[in-house]
Structures are given as structure tokens and as C-alpha cells.
Design a protein around this motif. Sequence first.
Motif, mmCIF file in Angstrom:
data_model
loop_
_atom_site.group_PDB
_atom_site.id
_atom_site.type_symbol
_atom_site.label_atom_id
_atom_site.label_comp_id
_atom_site.label_asym_id
_atom_site.label_seq_id
_atom_site.Cartn_x
_atom_site.Cartn_y
_atom_site.Cartn_z
ATOM 1 N N ILE A 145 1.924 -6.767 2.879
ATOM 2 C CA ILE A 145 0.937 -6.358 1.988
ATOM 3 C C ILE A 145 1.202 -7.104 0.683
ATOM 4 N N PHE A 146 2.162 -7.929 0.431
ATOM 5 C CA PHE A 146 2.312 -8.727 -0.796
ATOM 6 C C PHE A 146 1.502 -9.933 -0.728
ATOM 7 N N LEU A 160 -5.825 -0.187 4.924
ATOM 8 C CA LEU A 160 -5.079 0.392 3.890
ATOM 9 C C LEU A 160 -6.016 1.396 2.940
ATOM 10 N N LEU A 161 -5.241 2.490 3.074
ATOM 11 C CA LEU A 161 -5.769 3.890 2.021
ATOM 12 C C LEU A 161 -5.157 3.959 0.641
ATOM 13 N N SER A 162 -3.865 3.943 1.008
ATOM 14 C CA SER A 162 -2.995 4.315 -0.270
ATOM 15 C C SER A 162 -1.461 3.844 -0.118
ATOM 16 N N VAL A 175 -0.314 5.252 -5.220
ATOM 17 C CA VAL A 175 -1.244 4.295 -5.824
ATOM 18 C C VAL A 175 -2.481 4.010 -4.751
ATOM 19 N N ASP A 176 -3.619 4.020 -5.311
ATOM 20 C CA ASP A 176 -4.873 3.842 -4.311
ATOM 21 C C ASP A 176 -4.575 2.407 -3.831
ATOM 22 N N ALA A 199 6.651 0.653 -1.066
ATOM 23 C CA ALA A 199 7.559 1.229 -0.344
ATOM 24 C C ALA A 199 7.189 2.086 0.777
ATOM 25 N N GLN A 200 5.841 2.188 0.910
ATOM 26 C CA GLN A 200 5.527 2.950 1.953
ATOM 27 C C GLN A 200 3.841 2.838 2.067
ATOM 28 N N CYS A 201 3.159 2.833 3.103
ATOM 29 C CA CYS A 201 1.707 2.344 3.175
ATOM 30 C C CYS A 201 0.965 3.555 4.131
#
Length: 342
Positions: A145-146, A160-162, A175-176, A199-201
Motif C-alpha cells: 500500500i505504501f 482497495l475499499l478502506s 479511513v477510506d 494496519a489492515q485493508c
Amino acid sequence: MLETHIESQPVGTDVAAALGAAGIALEHNVSLAGRSYLRTGGMAGLIASPKSVGELSAAVSLLAEAGQPFKVIGNTSNLLFRDEAQYSVLVSTLGLDSIVHDPEAATITAECGVMMPELSRVALWNSATGFEGLEGIPGTIGGGIFMNAGAYGTELKDKLLSAVAVRPDGRIEEVDAAELGLTHRASALRRGEFAGIVAQCTFRAEPGDAQKIFHKMETFHAKRHKYQDFMYPNLGSIFSGSPYRALAARDRKFKLLSALFYLFRYEYKIFHRESPLNRKWLNDLVLERFDFSYEKQPFSDKTLNCLVNRGQGTDEMIRFIRQLEELIDGRAPLENEIVEGF
């Protein structure tokens, strides 16, 4: 110019004690040369390994309160740690490895330490399409993600949703996807526009044909093994894009010969039934035309765009990256991160 070496500050015993009291697993005085993906790096004074989002939050909060610098790491498959540098505190996310498919919500929720190939395989097992290109990428979801990792037409941002983020003070916040600002090989985190750790997706898991998904993953897996180095420790692609194209723009002879190489060896495969396993001839031409000089070749025979560890040391690796970076002149962004001591 090469970066200077920075010595780490000793980790206070009170910081380590507080982390230990919070139930966070700790390792002291760890040699990164034996642990990092590239097999480089000096000593890490402390590696903290939280096993849940709550523990990650607690670790960040305690380190922030103590004013202790730290770096979050995953599989380190994009990180170049300097041989002589010392690192005070590293927070490893590999223990955050929960992944759940929800068929009713049509989502997959993965913690930041889950490996990207694991995400692609969970998607396959549940006939969810759109994750095929993640097969074989040796990084975690958090690291992916980074830099909005991806390959073969797939990027993490596509589904990716949130996300659940841990802010610099340890607060946990949902976060969205839009807040993370994912663009090609970049994000708001990488650009310094979003402060925190993902931390989580949660990803959208759209149904697809399992056989077609499997066929794509098999194809991508074979391509990755053919065109990327697996014999030496390496960090995958140095730059997002082709250094060969950028170098061809600077040198007419190289442009002509590299075009012939591509047409004869890759496009039409004259005298070859398959594309070559390496570009050694082309890479040797790069060394000749652009005045590279090394005792041990720092890049893969398969591609100039892959740094490999042949025991040449990180100073030599970084010299190659900086020289190639100057020749490319901004035409392709750097993917690998050089981690200075702290």
C-alpha cells in the motif's frame, strides 16, 4: 553523492521494558545482514514484533511518548539497509498476518503483514478476480500500500475499499481508500501527505471464473521467474519503468543496438524458439557505452533494473543506483528505499 553513515542512538531500557510489559515480542541486537531480504545491514538495537492491530497501536504510542525514533518494516523486500549503519528500533509487521474472505460482503480483509501472494491465492480459492498480478510479489500488504505495488496490470488500489490506520500517536482510525492517495507506485504515505501506518485493508472481492484466474496466475508466475533474478538476494525492480528506454534516449548507438536486440531476441525470436533468459549482451553494452565500472557486477544478468547482492557491499550498490539514477534523469521513479541509520 552517497549518503553519509549515521550511527544509531541507544535504545533506553525503559522503552524496551514498556514494550515488553505491553506483551509485544522483542529481539535485541539483531544482525540485519542475516534477516533483511537483500542480506545487508548493520545491527538493529531492538526489533518489536506486534501480533495484532492493538499491539501495533500500543507499540507506536509507547515509542511516541518516549520520543524514540523507529521504522516500520515488513518483509524488507524493497529496503536497502547499509552495511555499517546501526538502527535503533524497528517495528516488524510480519506478525499481523490475519486474512479473511467474507462472501456475503464480497470483501477480503487482510492485516498489513499478509504477503501479497497470499492475498492473490486467497482470492483464487474464493474465485475473486482482480488480484492475479500480485502473485509472486515478495512484499507485505502494508508495504504494498505504501508504494501501491502491482504487476501485469494489477495494482492494490484497484480493489482497495478502506483501511485501518495507526496514527503517529497510536490512535486507531478507519479511513477510506481515497484518503491514502494511491497513484502509480506511490501513495499519500510515501509522499508524506498521510501520517500513520496502514494496519489492515479491506478489498473488494468481485466474483470471477476460478479457472481463468488460475491460468492468469500461472502465466504471471512463470513470467516473473523468467525475467527476474532468483539466484542472488535482490530487491526486484530498482526503478518503476525501463532504464533501457531512458538510456536509449541518451545514446544513439545504444538505441539502435538495443532495438535490434529487442526485435531479434524478443519480438521475432530469430534463431531462438523463446525469449532469452537474460540480457547479458545488452547489459555489457551498457557498461561499455555509459562508463560503468565495478569489481562485482551489481545488477542481474536478467535485467539492468534489478540490484543483486554478490557481496560487493552496500556502498557499491548505492553508487550504482545513484549513477543509473543520474543517467535516467527522472524518467523512471526509484522503487527501492535506501535506509539510513538512526
